[in-house]
Design a protein around this motif. Sequence first.
Motif, PDB file in Angstrom:
ATOM      1  N   UNK A 231       0.780  -1.285  -0.026  1.00 52.76           N
ATOM      2  CA  UNK A 231       0.062  -0.145   0.130  1.00 52.76           C
ATOM      3  C   UNK A 231       0.828   1.320  -0.033  1.00 52.76           C
ATOM      4  N   UNK A 232       2.015   1.293   0.712  1.00 51.30           N
ATOM      5  CA  UNK A 232       2.904   2.489   0.947  1.00 51.30           C
ATOM      6  C   UNK A 232       3.594   2.635  -0.517  1.00 51.30           C
ATOM      7  N   UNK A 233       3.727   1.648  -0.959  1.00 46.94           N
ATOM      8  CA  UNK A 233       4.475   1.892  -2.401  1.00 46.94           C
ATOM      9  C   UNK A 233       3.671   2.406  -3.360  1.00 46.94           C
ATOM     10  N   UNK A 234       2.608   1.670  -3.536  1.00 51.18           N
ATOM     11  CA  UNK A 234       1.449   2.319  -4.347  1.00 51.18           C
ATOM     12  C   UNK A 234       1.090   3.867  -4.151  1.00 51.18           C
ATOM     13  N   UNK A 235       1.066   4.049  -3.011  1.00 54.47           N
ATOM     14  CA  UNK A 235       0.848   5.655  -2.381  1.00 54.47           C
ATOM     15  C   UNK A 235       2.102   6.596  -3.027  1.00 54.47           C
ATOM     16  N   UNK A 236       3.169   6.076  -2.719  1.00 50.60           N
ATOM     17  CA  UNK A 236       4.437   6.797  -3.440  1.00 50.60           C
ATOM     18  C   UNK A 236       4.418   6.975  -4.777  1.00 50.60           C
ATOM     19  N   UNK A 237       4.077   5.977  -5.653  1.00 46.97           N
ATOM     20  CA  UNK A 237       3.931   5.950  -7.090  1.00 46.97           C
ATOM     21  C   UNK A 237       2.752   6.919  -7.322  1.00 46.97           C
ATOM     22  N   UNK A 238       1.689   6.771  -6.752  1.00 41.26           N
ATOM     23  CA  UNK A 238       0.457   7.783  -7.021  1.00 41.26           C
ATOM     24  C   UNK A 238       1.161   9.144  -6.787  1.00 41.26           C
ATOM     25  N   UNK A 239       1.746   9.487  -5.732  1.00 44.69           N
ATOM     26  CA  UNK A 239       2.241  10.842  -5.391  1.00 44.69           C
ATOM     27  C   UNK A 239       3.170  11.403  -6.576  1.00 44.69           C
ATOM     28  N   UNK A 240       4.192  10.347  -7.001  1.00 43.08           N
ATOM     29  CA  UNK A 240       4.911  10.973  -7.870  1.00 43.08           C
ATOM     30  C   UNK A 240       4.215  11.299  -9.286  1.00 43.08           C
ATOM     31  N   UNK A 241       3.172  10.294  -9.513  1.00 47.80           N
ATOM     32  CA  UNK A 241       2.323  10.672 -10.860  1.00 47.80           C
ATOM     33  C   UNK A 241       1.713  12.009 -10.668  1.00 47.80           C
TER      34      UNK A 241
END
Length: 251
Positions: A231-241
């Motif tokens: 979940x944390x990695x997906x949130x980081x990717x979403x933030x970078x997007x």
Amino acid sequence: MAATCYGHAVFFLLAQKHAGEVRAAAVPAVVTTGRNPAVIAADRATTVARLARVTERRCAEPCPSLRIERATLGARLDAIDVEATEAKRQEAAQDRADAERAAAVADPVTETLTTFGIQSRRVDLLAGLAFAAVLEAVACFCWVLALRPVESSKPNTGAAVTPVMNIQSPVVTEYRGYVPDASGPLPPPPQPVAAVTADHGDDVTRVMAEIAAGRLRPTVSEIRQYLGCSQSRAAAVRKQIGDSAQPALNQ
């Protein structure tokens, strides 16, 4: 085991006997009064003989004493008959009470099984032995479970190391291995895993390509399902997007 089963069987039989005595004590007792039927029968025979002699006696003149004696013996004979009837009634009541007491002493289940031609004492003995065997078998089974050997697993010689993150640098370095104990063998030196920053860049590129093609929505849940990450990695990717898309929106 046989001796223990014998002791249990004796206990069960004594318990059944005690329960029967308690049930028999609940049956009301019949109190008999009066003389014994045998004594009454003997007295009646004597009275009948005297009445017969008085009846056969003859007088030339009217004999009041003879008539009085006949009436007295007749009345006595009637009283003896009433007493005999009452004695028979009491004897029948006593017999019924004895039968009820004997039925109460016997076990109800045993009495049912005696209809098949089996003696009640034999049924009680077999039931006591069966109960004792079941009880002792359960005890033996519990001992078998308690004394069976337990397989010992190998002791853990180290504790797992949690990932170490450098707060000042965006690069996250992860180490896999165990910290050796004082008594355990030395493990090989930890090998650093590739930095996650590059992986994040590849994931962001892939996710942005899927979003541009319309096959993926920019949500954390779908990004996590697509990448198969946490979940944390997906949130980081979403933030970078989001950060990458912000300059394009400003232009």
